[in-house]
Structure formats: structure tokens, C-alpha cells
Design an enzyme around this catalytic site. Structure first.
Site, short mmCIF file in Angstrom:
data_model
loop_
_atom_site.label_atom_id
_atom_site.label_comp_id
_atom_site.label_asym_id
_atom_site.label_seq_id
_atom_site.Cartn_x
_atom_site.Cartn_y
_atom_site.Cartn_z
CG ASP A 160 -42.69 -18.55 6.36
OD1 ASP A 160 -42.52 -18.93 7.53
OD2 ASP A 160 -42.74 -17.36 6.04
CD GLU A 385 -34.65 -13.96 5.18
OE1 GLU A 385 -35.78 -14.35 5.56
OE2 GLU A 385 -34.50 -13.21 4.20
#
Length: 413
Positions: A160, A385
Site C-alpha cells: 500500500d 503480519e
């Protein structure tokens, strides 16, 4: 580790798909589900099939697979931008986002099938949707003149807030402060996440696309980029579609031809200085930021420049074999941040893709070392993550589904 990884996938299973994280990402994400299916096939082939088929139920009539399929069981304001922002639905009525994510789905489907080759019915069910998905990308997202597919929002890259997006994003006037409420910082440290300025630009791009009916030909895309990771995964999935076509008695030649054309264009358009760089279609130039996206083409079968790309991976920019996993950004860059989302940390999904490339290249020592690092860090970080590439310190969500799934897959390698 196997039992703990399977437990993560169990706790994040909704009955028809797997959320990336119960807190931070409570819906179904597109490329997450593909990575998750790759690991789920070692736990339950049936669940892996369901994972992919449920995602295809969110496919639009134009063939696109949206990056989020929203669950009606989750509060509408639990995630932003949520369904009220996107105002989008699939052909079957599922509320979705309007943008996409990297096309690794056909590869995931092929690997899932290989876990139980007796069931060709699965391939028969998913093949038409996967062909339509690639058709959408080829027909609607070839915005340049060389045949490569373009992304129109940083979120479509899956990476992102990569530093590669800084220069094209600088053209975007952000949505006004106070016009939206972020939910990601409710569940993760603000210092690990994109800045409010970047988030305002993400919202503005998404709102412009929405307000033009998600029409790729009519939207004045302020952000239009040929991303090496996105195109590399499309190539890998076209090769997978060729294998699926052979299995189903279909003609694989169109898939192989498209994969070859994309590979040639990828090298001609994006390869320089030993790495692939994104091309800003509005400025017309390559973006001078070296990110892990530029290493993902190692996974492309038969890549002619693989040796040069491997030399970059093991060199000072990424230090493959020395850093933990594979850093997301050039470690020699002045603005590298080892803790902030995609601006330096290492991720398990990109490590898995690069491991796949190393295996194809018969780079056994590098592949074995990377596999061992994935398995160790997945366990010691509670399936984080992402993590600091120097210290291995975990960041973002824990009990993260694709981390658990890909660790399971490498444990079986």
C-alpha cells in the site's frame, strides 16, 4: 509450528472464507485468500477450494475480482473504507470494494488442484472466472502502449504505501482532514501504518474512481502505474491457466502466448540497474525506488534476466541471506524505515514468492536458508503480519492468516 499455524487458520475461518485478521482485516481480501488457499490445501483441500470459490462469487460482471468482499456479519463501520464508501456490488449481489489486487489466484487454484488431482470439477468451476479476470486486466487495464497491466490505486499493488508510490501520489490532492475516520490505527500502532496525508490521498483516488462508476476508460486516473509485482504475478498465473487448460482439454496456447508477451514487455519496459522498477504512466518515467516488488519477477518461469536479478537480491540493497526474510525496500536508501508498513519491513508473502523463484532457479542454498527463516520467524513472532528485517521484531497484526498459511506450505516443501 504446523499445529499452531493450522489453529490460526481455524480461528480466522468464517465458514466460507478466511479473514486475514479478526481485528485489523475482518472481511475477505483478494490476494490474501489466494495465499491462504495455498496453505489451506495442506489442512483441508475442501476449505482451500471453498476459499477461492467464495472469492469468485464476489467477481463483477466485467470480470474484475475486487480487493475486498464485505461480510454482512461484520458491523458496517468496522473497517474503513467500508461498503458504504465503495457503493459497489458483485454480479451476484455481494458488497465489495471497486479496486483490485495482484492476480495470483490462478496459481493458487492450480496448486490447490494439485493437492487432490482426482477432482477436476474444481478446475471446471473456477477456470471461466479466472479467464474472465485476466481478460478484464488485459482489456481494461492496459493503459500504456506496451501491453503491461496498470494499477490505478496504491492499494491495488498489495504494497500500500511503498516508497515507489510517493512521486505519483504527490500529484493527488488528499481528501479533506476530518472527512473520513481511519480504523486501522485502532488495531495497530500509528507509527507502523501509512501517514494521515497518504491515507487522505488513498481516499481521494478511491472516491474519484467510485464517482466515475469504476469505469477504467472514463476515470481521469491521477495514479496509473505499471507495477512489476502485479505483472509478474499475472505472468505466473497465465502459466497456471495454461496448465489448467491442458488438464481440462482446452487450448493452452493463448495463455502461453500472453505470458510470453508480458514477459518480454516486463523486461523491455521495467528492467534497469539489475532490478525491475515501476513505471509512472502519467510522468512517463521509471520510478527510482528499488522495492521488493522489483524482485518478485524471480518467480516468473524462464525469466531471461534472473541471474542479474538474483545478484541484486543478494547485494547490499536487499541482503538476501543476511537480512531477515526479504526487506520491502532498498536497505541502502536514506529514507528506509524498517518498522513502517511496506517502507522497509519484511513480509512473509513476498518471501514465499521469492523462495518459489529460487527453487525454480535451482538456487538451493538460498532457497533453503529463506525457507528456514520463514519457518523460524513465523513461529517466534506468533505469525506476525510483517517484521523488522534487522531484528525480526514483529509488527502489525498477529495470528495473520497468510503468514500461517505460507509457513504451512513451506513446512511441506
Amino acid at each position: 509450528m504446523r499445529a499452531d499455524a493450522a489453529a490460526v487458520l481455524d480461528q480466522n475461518w468464517t465458514g466460507r472464507s478466511t479473514v486475514p485478521s479478526r481485528s485489523l482485516y475482518p472481511h475477505q481480501w483478494s490476494w490474501d485468500s489466494a495465499f491462504i488457499a495455498i496453505g489451506l490445501r495442506h489442512v483441508s483441500v475442501e476449505r482451500a477450494r471453498t476459499e477461492l470459490e467464495s472469492l469468485l462469487q464476489a467477481q463483477w460482471a466485467d470480470g474484475r475480482i475486487p480487493h475486498i468482499a464485505f461480510s454482512p456479519d461484520v458491523p458496517r463501520d468496522a473497517y474503513f473504507p467500508g461498503p458504504d464508501f465503495w457503493q459497489a456490488r458483485s454480479a451476484g449481489g455481494t458488497e465489495t470494494s471497486g479496486i483490485v489486487q495482484p492476480p495470483i489466484h490462478a496459481l493458487a487454484a492450480w496448486l490447490t488442484y494439485q493437492a487432490d488431482p482426482a477432482d477436476q470439477g474444481f478446475l471446471e468451476r473456477v477456470y471461466p472466472g479466472l479467464v474472465a479476470w485476466h481478460g478484464y486486466l488485459r482489456d481494461r487495464r492496459t493503459l500504456g502502449d506496451a501491453g503491461l497491466v496498470a494499477i490505478v490505486h496504491p492499494w491495488e499493488s498489495g504494497m500500500d504505501n511503498s516508497p515507489a508510490w510517493d512521486s505519483p501520489l504527490a500529484r493527488v490532492t488528499p481528501a479533506p482532514a476530518g472527512s473520513f475516520v481511519r480504523r486501522d490505527t485502532d488495531h495497530a500502532a500509528a507509527g507502523d501504518r501509512p501517514t494521515d496525508l497518504d491515507y487522505g490521498r488513498y481516499v481521494e483516488l478511491a472516491a474519484t474512481y467510485r464517482d466515475h462508476g469504476y469505469d477504467d476508460r472514463e476515470t481521469p486516473h491521477a495514479f496509473a502505474v505499471e507495477d512489476p509485482c502485479f505483472n509478474a504475478l499475472l505472468i505466473c498465473s497465465e502459466h497456471a491457466l495454461a496448465d489448467i487448460a491442458v488438464t481440462l482439454g482446452q487450448d493452452p496456447a493463448p495463455h502461453r502466448q500472453y505470458a510470453a508477451e508480458l514477459t518480454d514487455a516486463l523486461i523491455e519496459r521495467l528492467f534497469t540497474d539489475g532490478i525491475f522498477r515501476a513505471r509512472d504512466l502519467r510522468a512517463g518515467d521509471l520510478i527510482p525506488a528499488d522495492t521488493v516488488a522489483g524482485l518478485i519477477p524471480l518467480a516468473v518461469p524462464g525469466l531471461p534476466v534472473a541471474d542479474e536479478l538474483l545478484a541484486t537480491a543478494v547485494g547490499p540493497r536487499f541482503r538476501l541471506g543476511e537480512a531477515r526474510l526479504v526487506p520491502s525496500y532498498d536497505l541502502t536508501a536514506d529514507d528506509v524505515d524498517p518498522d513502517r508498513y511496506w517502507r522497509g519491513p519484511s513480509w512473509f508473502n513476498t518471501a514465499w514468492l521469492i523462495h518459489r523463484g529460487l527453487v525454480q532457479l535451482k538456487q538451493t542454498s538460498y532457497a533453503d536458508a529463506l525457507r528456514a527463516d520463514v519457518l523460524t520467524l513465523a513461529r517466534t513472532t506468533n505469525f506476525a503480519e510483517y517484521l523488522n528485517p534487522f531484528t525480526g521484531e514483529p509488527h502489525g497484526a498477529q495470528s495473520f492468516s497468510w503468514t500461517a498459511a505460507l509457513a504451512l506450505d513451506l513446512a511441506e516443501a
